[in-house]
Design a protein around this motif. Structure first.
Motif, short mmCIF file in Angstrom:
data_model
loop_
_atom_site.label_atom_id
_atom_site.label_comp_id
_atom_site.label_asym_id
_atom_site.label_seq_id
_atom_site.Cartn_x
_atom_site.Cartn_y
_atom_site.Cartn_z
N THR A 1 -3.13 3.18 7.19
CA THR A 1 -3.22 3.57 5.78
C THR A 1 -2.50 4.89 5.52
O THR A 1 -1.77 5.03 4.53
CB THR A 1 -4.69 3.69 5.34
OG1 THR A 1 -5.34 2.48 5.72
CG2 THR A 1 -4.81 3.90 3.85
N THR A 2 -2.70 5.85 6.41
CA THR A 2 -2.04 7.13 6.20
C THR A 2 -0.52 6.96 6.17
O THR A 2 0.17 7.65 5.42
CB THR A 2 -2.41 8.15 7.30
OG1 THR A 2 -2.37 7.50 8.55
CG2 THR A 2 -3.78 8.74 7.06
N HIS A 3 -0.02 6.03 7.00
CA HIS A 3 1.43 5.81 7.01
C HIS A 3 1.90 4.96 5.84
O HIS A 3 2.85 5.29 5.16
CB HIS A 3 1.86 5.18 8.34
CG HIS A 3 1.92 6.18 9.46
ND1 HIS A 3 0.80 6.64 10.10
CD2 HIS A 3 2.97 6.83 10.01
CE1 HIS A 3 1.16 7.52 11.02
NE2 HIS A 3 2.47 7.66 10.99
N ALA A 4 1.20 3.84 5.65
CA ALA A 4 1.66 2.88 4.63
C ALA A 4 1.47 3.43 3.22
O ALA A 4 2.26 3.13 2.32
CB ALA A 4 0.93 1.56 4.78
N VAL A 5 0.44 4.24 3.02
CA VAL A 5 0.13 4.70 1.67
C VAL A 5 0.49 6.18 1.46
O VAL A 5 1.29 6.51 0.60
CB VAL A 5 -1.36 4.44 1.32
CG1 VAL A 5 -1.67 4.93 -0.09
CG2 VAL A 5 -1.69 2.95 1.47
N TYR A 6 -0.08 7.08 2.27
CA TYR A 6 0.21 8.51 2.06
C TYR A 6 1.70 8.78 2.23
O TYR A 6 2.36 9.37 1.38
CB TYR A 6 -0.54 9.39 3.07
CG TYR A 6 -2.06 9.38 3.01
CD1 TYR A 6 -2.77 8.51 2.19
CD2 TYR A 6 -2.79 10.27 3.81
CE1 TYR A 6 -4.16 8.52 2.17
CE2 TYR A 6 -4.18 10.28 3.79
CZ TYR A 6 -4.85 9.39 2.97
OH TYR A 6 -6.23 9.41 2.97
N TRP A 7 2.20 8.36 3.40
CA TRP A 7 3.60 8.68 3.74
C TRP A 7 4.58 8.02 2.77
O TRP A 7 5.51 8.66 2.28
CB TRP A 7 3.87 8.26 5.19
CG TRP A 7 5.25 8.51 5.74
CD1 TRP A 7 6.00 7.63 6.44
CD2 TRP A 7 6.02 9.72 5.69
NE1 TRP A 7 7.19 8.19 6.83
CE2 TRP A 7 7.23 9.48 6.38
CE3 TRP A 7 5.82 10.99 5.12
CZ2 TRP A 7 8.24 10.45 6.51
CZ3 TRP A 7 6.83 11.96 5.25
CH2 TRP A 7 8.01 11.68 5.93
N SER A 8 4.33 6.76 2.46
CA SER A 8 5.24 6.05 1.55
C SER A 8 5.28 6.72 0.17
O SER A 8 6.35 6.91 -0.40
CB SER A 8 4.82 4.60 1.39
OG SER A 8 4.85 3.95 2.62
N THR A 9 4.11 7.09 -0.35
CA THR A 9 4.09 7.70 -1.68
C THR A 9 4.67 9.11 -1.64
O THR A 9 5.31 9.55 -2.60
CB THR A 9 2.67 7.71 -2.27
OG1 THR A 9 1.77 8.32 -1.34
CG2 THR A 9 2.18 6.31 -2.60
N MET A 10 4.44 9.82 -0.53
CA MET A 10 5.06 11.15 -0.40
C MET A 10 6.58 11.03 -0.47
O MET A 10 7.26 11.80 -1.16
CB MET A 10 4.66 11.79 0.96
CG MET A 10 3.27 12.40 0.98
SD MET A 10 2.67 12.69 2.69
CE MET A 10 3.86 13.91 3.28
#
Ligand SMILES: [Zn+2]
Length: 647
Positions: free
Chosen positions: A266-275
């Motif tokens: 989740t941290t990669h797919a969501v946080y990182w992608s949106t960042m």
């Protein structure tokens, strides 16, 4: 001519609150295999790994040890670096989030988002878990406990800075929709899609220094440090600014694949992608989340004392056996179980009996029959057997392997490779070079056979290299090949017969010595009940001791031929796991030699040697039938390796 796409692969940067374990090793080995394969086929590769050194848990671990956080990180970093060396990890860059250059990039990106008004300050009140360093909402918390770690949470209100993550929810959904292979495997993609069904909240990206000082200071407010995930994720692009040999950030980004454990998807797919969306930076091509390892069916934990220490495993069994096991045992993406038995089983069957045996037989035969020089093939002697072997080797290297490696299907690649190893061993069994060697009239046939065996190994050496680099080097050395694996050896298709002939083989030690387990070593111990002498009335019955005196073992028939002048006797060469034996069996009326080569049978292994029609027999095979043999005891459906005890 277009430049080939560079291959940029990353592991997560590992959190330095503890020493490395099997999970760290797993991701890093997987990334290494991909990096080595892509270099072998001539692509420009950048393989980045490193350490995540900020945050609450690091601060706490350092405090517990009574040292400064930086000193704590400096102590742990070499433990990771040494392990990667032991595991033959070929990373191109090692990033630490305490690197000054990394911190500069994090601050620059924060400032950019702040200037674009994508970061704002707000008061937040919620339930805080100190262990997980995160807030939970009222509905998450059950009985005052953190839903993640079950530790007590506390009500906390504080001012923080928030990244407008929610604003990018639809764009992220659209991206997932348009790029079905962005999150892999499919099951994980569905999890992310499920997560995005709920409204995506903004992300707190700061921590007040009053409660956490070990972090990167916000460029726009000196009272705060950066949330550890925001800091850590940036490594994938900050590392490109100062770690590659030349500044090639433009060419290397977007990353080809981020390998992550399923817990941090989740941290990669969501946080990182949106960042990245907010920063107007393209997203990586793929994020692949792998599963977790249990040990003997249980979750690994310090309290259970079942943590697999990769250092100890490598010291005992070598890096390559460990690398092989982890990637062969389960499909990458699924959970797996590590047990001593299954690990030893793979070493003995796949590595010792399979690959090791093929190399050692071939080198020994070339030494014995061809003065140690790999012979040439004679076209007139090439039969269907040779054509089949060549086709299998070529399709492995040219089709099967590229196909599966590109799809990150390590176990499929290894299954295919071991298919060729099995074919190679069967080829030697069928052609029986030791029989050919007895008659000089067979010289051309013998040379053709040994050439094909050596050529198969030359192909296998390349197939094995990404997975087992040390083994590939040793195979090349024993085969007399001057391979420099740092070169793109598979950039151009390799052809059957364009190398190998004329090389001088070197007999070396066994690639993978068989591991004798205590069960296989200890002599049969009398069963307690067996010590009671049988009474007169039970004369026809035997005690278990009598049965245990007979040593029954699984054996594989390597070669078979008729004993001259006998219609009944076959002379068999069998593999007993640890040795090869000759057994003369009265099964010649039921079976012809070619019917039984390759069969897995049961033999009496501790029978005194005897001579039958002048031929020595070192054991007995089990078969059904009284006067006439009706059938051999065999294993048809299961793959049991030679030497296994039958009881
Ligand atoms: Zn918690």
């Amino acid at each position: 001519m277009t430049m080939p796409e560079p291959f940029y692969i990353t592991t997560p940067i590992y959190y330095v609150n503890d020493v490395p374990h099997i999970g760290h090793a797993y991701t890093t080995i997987a990334a290494d295999v991909l990096a080595r394969w892509h270099r072998l086929i001539g692509e420009k590769v950048f393989f980045l790994t490193g350490l995540d050194e900020h945050g609450q848990k690091v601060q706490q671990a350092a405090a517990k040890a009574g040292i400064a956080p930086q000193a704590h990180c400096d102590q742990l970093a070499p433990q990771f670096q040494t392990l990667w060396q032991k595991l033959a990890i070929s990373h191109d860059g090692f990033i630490r989030t305490t690197d000054a250059q990394h911190q500069t990039v994090v601050q620059r990106l924060l400032q950019k988002l702040y200037d674009a008004q994508l970061i704002y300050r707000a008061e937040y009140t919620g339930w805080y878990c100190t262990f997980d360093e995160r807030f939970w909402t009222e509905k998450d918390v059950d009985n005052g406990l953190c839903p993640d770690c079950q530790r007590p949470v506390e009500q906390l209100g504080e001012n923080n800075y928030f990244f407008r993550m929610g604003q990018f929810q639809q764009r992220l959904l659209d991206h997932l929709e348009a790029n079905p292979s962005f999150i892999r495997p499919e099951s994980r993609r569905n999890e992310v899609l499920g997560f995005l069904q709920k409204p995506l909240e903004d992300l707190s990206i700061s921590r007040p220094k009053s409660r956490l000082s070990w972090g990167i200071e916000l460029p726009f407010d000196a009272d705060y440090v950066t949330y550890v995930w925001f800091d850590a994720l940036v490594n994938y692009i900050s590392g490109l600014e100062y770690l590659p040999p030349q500044p090639s950030v433009e060419r290397l980004w977007p990353a080809t694949v981020h390998l992550v454990g399923k817990d941090i998807l989740t941290t990669h797919a969501v946080y990182w992608s949106t960042m990245l969306m907010a920063l107007e930076i393209p997203l990586p091509h793929a994020i692949f989340a792998h599963g977790w390892w249990t040990v003997n069916g249980e979750k690994m934990s310090k309290s259970r004392g079942n943590v697999v220490d990769p250092y100890a495993v490598v010291d005992q069994f070598g890096a390559d056996a460990f690398r092989y096991f982890l990637l062969r045992e389960i499909p990458f993406g699924q959970d797996g179980d590590f047990s001593h038995e299954s690990f030893i089983g793979r070493i003995n069957s796949d590595l010792a009996n399979g690959l090791g045996n093929l190399l050692s037989r071939t080198v020994t035969l070339i030494q014995r029959c061809c003065q140690g020089i790999v012979p040439s093939s004679h076209p007139s002697e090439v039969t269907e057997l040779e054509t089949e072997l060549q086709a299998a080797a070529e399709s492995l290297i040219q089709e099967t392997m590229p196909h599966h490696v590109r799809r990150i299907e390590f176990n499929r690649t290894l299954e295919a490779t071991w298919g060729l190893i099995q074919l190679g061993n069967q080829y030697i069994d069928k052609t029986a070079p030791w029989v050919l060697a007895k008659d000089p009239a067979n010289a051309k046939r013998l040379q053709t056979v040994l050439f094909h065996a050596a050529e198969t190994l030359r192909f296998l050496c390349l197939a094995a290299y990404p997975f087992m680099p040390n083994t590939a080097e040793e195979m090349a050395r024993q085969l007399g090949l001057s391979h420099d694996f740092s070169q793109a050896l598979l950039k151009n298709p390799i052809a059957w017969g364009d190398g190998g002939s004329g090389a001088t083989v070197v007999k070396g030690k066994a690639l993978f010595p068989r591991i004798e387990t205590p069960a296989a070593q200890s002599p049969a111990k009398p069963h307690p009940e067996a010590s009671t002498p049988a009474s007169k009335d039970e004369d026809d019955l035997i005690g278990i001791q009598d049965f245990q005196n007979v040593e029954l073992k699984v054996a594989k028939i390597l070669a078979a031929e008729r004993v001259p002048k006998s219609s009944k006797l076959l002379k068999l060469q069998v593999d007993l796991g640890t040795e090869q034996r000759q057994i003369v069996a009265g099964i010649g009326k039921k079976y012809s030699p070619e019917d039984i080569i390759g069969k897995t049978i049961v033999v009496v292994a501790n029978l005194k040697p005897a001579k039958l029609m002048g031929v020595e027999s070192q054991g007995m095979v089990l078969a059904a039938g009284d006067q006439e043999v009706q059938g051999l005891v065999t294993f048809e459906d299961v793959d049991i390796h030679p030497g296994t005890k039958v009881k």
